[in-house]
Design a protein around this motif. Structure first.
Motif, short mmCIF file in Angstrom:
data_model
loop_
_atom_site.label_atom_id
_atom_site.label_comp_id
_atom_site.label_asym_id
_atom_site.label_seq_id
_atom_site.Cartn_x
_atom_site.Cartn_y
_atom_site.Cartn_z
N VAL A 128 6.73 10.81 -7.19
CA VAL A 128 7.25 9.45 -7.40
C VAL A 128 8.77 9.47 -7.51
O VAL A 128 9.44 8.52 -7.11
N HIS A 129 9.32 10.56 -8.06
CA HIS A 129 10.78 10.68 -8.13
C HIS A 129 11.39 10.71 -6.73
O HIS A 129 12.49 10.17 -6.51
N ALA A 130 10.67 11.29 -5.79
CA ALA A 130 11.15 11.38 -4.41
C ALA A 130 10.98 10.06 -3.65
O ALA A 130 11.38 9.96 -2.50
N GLY A 131 10.38 9.06 -4.30
CA GLY A 131 10.25 7.76 -3.66
C GLY A 131 8.87 7.47 -3.11
O GLY A 131 8.65 6.45 -2.46
N HIS A 132 7.91 8.37 -3.34
CA HIS A 132 6.57 8.17 -2.81
C HIS A 132 5.75 7.26 -3.72
O HIS A 132 6.01 7.15 -4.91
N VAL A 133 4.73 6.65 -3.16
CA VAL A 133 3.72 5.91 -3.92
C VAL A 133 2.54 6.85 -4.11
O VAL A 133 2.04 7.42 -3.14
N LEU A 134 2.10 7.04 -5.36
CA LEU A 134 1.07 8.03 -5.62
C LEU A 134 -0.12 7.40 -6.33
O LEU A 134 0.02 6.86 -7.43
N LEU A 135 -1.28 7.47 -5.69
CA LEU A 135 -2.51 6.93 -6.27
C LEU A 135 -3.61 7.97 -6.16
O LEU A 135 -3.78 8.59 -5.12
N GLN A 136 -4.36 8.16 -7.25
CA GLN A 136 -5.55 9.00 -7.14
C GLN A 136 -6.56 8.28 -6.25
O GLN A 136 -6.58 7.04 -6.17
N GLU A 165 5.74 1.42 13.01
CA GLU A 165 5.97 2.85 12.78
C GLU A 165 6.40 3.11 11.34
O GLU A 165 5.90 4.02 10.68
N VAL A 166 7.35 2.30 10.87
CA VAL A 166 7.84 2.45 9.50
C VAL A 166 6.72 2.21 8.50
O VAL A 166 6.54 2.97 7.55
N LEU A 167 5.91 1.18 8.75
CA LEU A 167 4.80 0.87 7.85
C LEU A 167 3.80 2.02 7.79
O LEU A 167 3.29 2.37 6.72
N GLY A 168 3.52 2.62 8.94
CA GLY A 168 2.60 3.76 8.95
C GLY A 168 3.11 4.92 8.12
O GLY A 168 2.34 5.60 7.43
N LEU A 169 4.42 5.14 8.16
CA LEU A 169 5.01 6.23 7.38
C LEU A 169 5.06 5.89 5.90
O LEU A 169 4.91 6.77 5.04
N ILE A 170 5.24 4.62 5.57
CA ILE A 170 5.15 4.20 4.16
C ILE A 170 3.75 4.51 3.63
O ILE A 170 3.58 5.03 2.54
N ALA A 171 2.74 4.17 4.43
CA ALA A 171 1.36 4.42 4.03
C ALA A 171 1.06 5.91 3.90
O ALA A 171 0.18 6.31 3.15
N ASP A 172 1.85 6.72 4.61
CA ASP A 172 1.70 8.17 4.54
C ASP A 172 2.42 8.75 3.32
O ASP A 172 2.44 9.94 3.12
N GLY A 173 3.04 7.87 2.53
CA GLY A 173 3.71 8.31 1.32
C GLY A 173 5.13 8.79 1.51
O GLY A 173 5.69 9.44 0.64
N ARG A 174 5.74 8.46 2.66
CA ARG A 174 7.09 8.93 2.94
C ARG A 174 8.14 8.06 2.24
O ARG A 174 8.00 6.84 2.15
N THR A 207 3.75 -0.22 -2.48
CA THR A 207 2.34 0.06 -2.75
C THR A 207 1.46 -0.93 -2.00
O THR A 207 0.49 -0.56 -1.33
N GLN A 208 1.79 -2.22 -2.11
CA GLN A 208 1.01 -3.22 -1.39
C GLN A 208 1.12 -3.02 0.12
O GLN A 208 0.15 -3.22 0.85
N ALA A 209 2.30 -2.62 0.59
CA ALA A 209 2.48 -2.39 2.02
C ALA A 209 1.59 -1.25 2.50
O ALA A 209 0.95 -1.33 3.57
N ALA A 210 1.53 -0.17 1.73
CA ALA A 210 0.70 0.98 2.10
C ALA A 210 -0.77 0.59 2.17
O ALA A 210 -1.48 0.95 3.11
N LEU A 211 -1.23 -0.18 1.18
CA LEU A 211 -2.63 -0.58 1.16
C LEU A 211 -2.93 -1.60 2.27
O LEU A 211 -4.00 -1.58 2.87
N TRP A 212 -1.97 -2.46 2.57
CA TRP A 212 -2.12 -3.41 3.68
C TRP A 212 -2.31 -2.64 4.99
O TRP A 212 -3.15 -2.99 5.82
N ALA A 213 -1.51 -1.58 5.17
CA ALA A 213 -1.60 -0.78 6.39
C ALA A 213 -2.97 -0.14 6.53
O ALA A 213 -3.56 -0.12 7.62
N GLY A 217 -5.97 -1.04 9.46
CA GLY A 217 -6.16 0.01 10.44
C GLY A 217 -4.89 0.61 11.01
O GLY A 217 -4.93 1.28 12.05
N LEU A 218 -3.76 0.42 10.31
CA LEU A 218 -2.51 1.03 10.77
C LEU A 218 -2.28 2.41 10.15
O LEU A 218 -1.29 3.07 10.46
N ALA A 219 -3.14 2.82 9.24
CA ALA A 219 -3.03 4.14 8.60
C ALA A 219 -4.40 4.48 8.04
O ALA A 219 -5.26 3.62 7.87
N GLU A 220 -4.55 5.76 7.74
CA GLU A 220 -5.83 6.20 7.17
C GLU A 220 -5.80 6.07 5.66
O GLU A 220 -4.76 6.25 5.05
#
Length: 220
Positions: A128-136, A165-174, A207-213, A217-220
């Motif tokens: 999370v310090h690196a800017g990622h969204v982290l969910l169990q 593309e950016v949204l997919g990478l957000i969903a990947d935790g980047r 976080t909402q963006a990642a879950l929206w993706a 179907g824009l990310a796994e």
């Protein structure tokens, strides 16, 4: 350990906010042996946590949810109003959706349970310090089961190819920096894309963006 807001080096500065002293002591004992993590302070409730966060300006706050007086969700909201830059990682024993969802909507950067493996917790702090969204996984499932989108919410077609593309990478935790490197863009350009994505999709945070993706179907 001295609770001084000044520091040198690049250690992740952590504030512990939990109403149980034994929990804070256990977290401090473990975290203080991590070479890249420094516990800079503690608080026993949300109100004290807000004051300590403003005083110490930590990088990451480990926050419980259920505390007497000001709870973790209200503390999150108020830290957001104060524009405090700390990333908040919820560490709690509560797994109900009615607790998880409000915490993430209030601005939490991650949500883990108190039975998390200690090494995994250290990794979560770094993440999370690196800017990622982290969910169990269980938390992500709880959020994905929520049909909380308004009829006016954006659709995938409203995004440009680059924004997808950016949204997919957000969903990947980047993080923005990692996205910039992956797409050969400046961080400023990535921030602009992220802002446009949130605006077009009527979302409030990454976080909402990642879950929206994931939901679309824009990310796994």
């Amino acid at each position: 350990m001295a609770e001084n807001p000044g520091r040198g080096g690049s250690r992740v500065r952590v504030l512990l906010v939990d109403d149980h002293q034994v929990v804070r002591r256990g977290l401090r004992t473990f975290l203080e042996v991590q070479e890249d993590i420094e516990v800079v302070g503690e608080a026993s409730d949300g109100e004290e946590g807000i004051a300590r966060a403003e005083e110490l300006r930590p990088d990451v706050i480990l926050m419980d949810i259920k505390m007497p007086g000001t709870d973790g969700i209200e503390a999150l909201r108020r830290l957001g109003e104060l524009a405090n830059p700390a990333r908040v990682l919820i560490v709690t024993s509560f797994t109900e959706q009615r607790t998880v969802v409000p915490a993430l909507r209030a601005g939490a950067a991650g949500y883990v349970y108190k039975d998390i493996d200690p090494d995994a917790l250290a990794g979560a702090i770094r993440s999370v310090h690196a800017g990622h969204v982290l969910l169990q996984p269980e938390v992500a499932v709880a959020l994905l089961s929520q049909d909380d989108q308004s009829p006016s919410a954006g659709r995938p077609g409203s995004l440009t190819d680059r924004e997808r593309e950016v949204l997919g990478l957000i969903a990947d935790g980047r993080s923005n920096r990692e996205i910039a490197r992956a797409l050969v863009l400046s961080e400023k350009t990535v921030k602009t894309h992220v802002s446009n994505i949130l605006m077009k999709l009527d979302l409030s945070d990454r976080t909402q963006a990642a879950l929206w993706a994931v939901r679309h179907g824009l990310a796994e």
